[in-house]
Scaffold this active site. Structure first.
Site, short mmCIF file in Angstrom:
data_model
loop_
_atom_site.label_atom_id
_atom_site.label_comp_id
_atom_site.label_asym_id
_atom_site.label_seq_id
_atom_site.Cartn_x
_atom_site.Cartn_y
_atom_site.Cartn_z
N ARG A 6 0.84 -1.20 0.00
CA ARG A 6 0.00 0.00 0.00
C ARG A 6 0.88 1.25 0.00
O ARG A 6 0.49 2.29 -0.52
CB ARG A 6 -0.92 -0.01 1.21
CG ARG A 6 -1.98 -1.10 1.13
CD ARG A 6 -3.18 -0.70 0.28
NE ARG A 6 -3.87 -1.89 -0.24
CZ ARG A 6 -5.02 -1.85 -0.87
NH1 ARG A 6 -5.61 -0.69 -1.09
NH2 ARG A 6 -5.58 -2.95 -1.34
N ASP A 69 -15.53 -4.21 -1.72
CA ASP A 69 -15.55 -5.08 -0.54
C ASP A 69 -16.94 -5.66 -0.32
O ASP A 69 -17.09 -6.82 0.07
CB ASP A 69 -15.11 -4.28 0.69
CG ASP A 69 -13.78 -3.59 0.49
OD1 ASP A 69 -12.90 -4.19 -0.17
OD2 ASP A 69 -13.61 -2.46 0.97
N ARG A 72 -17.60 -8.36 -2.97
CA ARG A 72 -16.92 -9.62 -2.61
C ARG A 72 -17.66 -10.35 -1.51
O ARG A 72 -17.84 -11.57 -1.56
CB ARG A 72 -15.47 -9.33 -2.21
CG ARG A 72 -14.59 -9.01 -3.41
CD ARG A 72 -13.18 -8.64 -3.01
NE ARG A 72 -12.36 -8.47 -4.22
CZ ARG A 72 -11.30 -7.68 -4.29
NH1 ARG A 72 -10.92 -6.99 -3.24
NH2 ARG A 72 -10.62 -7.59 -5.42
N HIS A 97 -10.60 0.27 3.44
CA HIS A 97 -10.61 -0.39 2.13
C HIS A 97 -9.27 -1.06 1.84
O HIS A 97 -8.75 -0.97 0.74
CB HIS A 97 -10.96 0.63 1.04
CG HIS A 97 -11.12 0.04 -0.33
ND1 HIS A 97 -11.98 -1.00 -0.60
CD2 HIS A 97 -10.52 0.35 -1.51
CE1 HIS A 97 -11.90 -1.30 -1.88
NE2 HIS A 97 -11.02 -0.51 -2.46
N MET A 148 -13.32 -4.16 -9.96
CA MET A 148 -13.25 -2.77 -9.51
C MET A 148 -14.08 -1.86 -10.41
O MET A 148 -14.76 -0.94 -9.94
CB MET A 148 -11.80 -2.28 -9.49
CG MET A 148 -11.63 -0.84 -9.05
SD MET A 148 -12.19 -0.54 -7.36
CE MET A 148 -10.76 -1.12 -6.44
#
Length: 249
Positions: A6, A69, A72, A97, A148
């Site tokens: 990240r 999220d 999913r 996230h 996405m």
């Protein structure tokens, strides 16, 4: 890409988001802003700080897109639901996230679904780290671009419908809680200003933040503690990036 952290994403995307939001602040400050560039936990605070410095920040019009999220969670639970249409299941996903900051509240699924205890942990982890699973499956040739794109479309469509006056639209989103009706109590409960909860959308953006934390299970409370620890560092990192950026004050 395989091996990217990240922090790597932050180093690439932080400046891009900053510069885009400077343009928004100067040219269309009343736009509804949907931030999907990772790490969302930091890029939404970056966007907020830029808008604050320009004197045009409206928390109701800034959203971090965490819909992937939710998608999913709704999809992966099909193994236990008996219902093969994810759109007929609602599962709140709160927090942030990325990784452990993602907290799916399977105990609040509608309709209620019985998940065997031995399967719950792996299911939660799959929601939290589903992106890694896709990167590995693609052998480093790409990431979760299609899902996405769908998540971005779904959230954008909801925002547009609400902006046109449709009522009863609720979507989880990562927002600046103190500036949204109902958000102050959640901010005080979690100890963070930015947090994803179900948001009632309206013509002006975020109308109300729904507090779904009062009925979470003991296991979910433990997940929430890890989430809050991760979020605090990510939020501060975004804020400090703008504080140290030349030309944004």
């Amino acid at each position: 890409k395989p091996g990217m952290t990240r922090d790597d994403l932050f180093n690439i995307n932080a400046g891009i988001v900053r510069d885009l939001i400077i343009g928004v602040a100067e040219n269309c400050p009343k736009a509804l802003i949907l931030v999907i560039s990772n790490p969302v936990n930091s890029t939404v605070p970056i966007a907020a700080e830029v808008m604050k410095q320009a004197g045009v920040f409206d928390p109701k019009r800034l959203f971090g897109v965490t819909t992937l999220d939710v998608v999913r969670a709704e999809t992966f639970i099909q193994d236990f639901a008996g219902e093969k249409d994810p759109s007929k299941i609602v599962i709140p996903v709160v927090g942030g996230h990325s990784g452990e900051t993602i907290v799916p509240l399977f105990s609040q699924s509608k309709p209620a679904i019985n998940i065997p205890a031995e399967n719950l942990g792996p299911l939660i982890k799959r929601v939290q780290f589903g992106g890694d699973e896709v990167v590995q499956a693609k052998g480093g040739a790409g990431s979760a671009t299609l899902s996405m794109a769908y998540a971005g479309y779904r959230f954008t469509e909801s925002v547009i419908k609400a902006a046109k006056g449709q009522k009863g639209i609720i979507e989880p989103s990562y927002v600046y809680l103190p500036g949204i009706d109902g958000g102050d109590a959640i901010s005080k409960e979690t100890g963070v200003d930015y947090f994803s909860v179900p948001i009632e959308l309206g013509p002006l953006g975020a109308e109300k933040a729904q507090n779904v934390l009062s009925t979470i299970t003991l296991e979910e409370k433990q997940l929430l503690e890890a989430c809050k620890t991760g979020l605090k560092g990510s939020i501060e990192k975004g804020i400090q990036f703008i504080a140290k950026s030349p030309g944004t004050k």
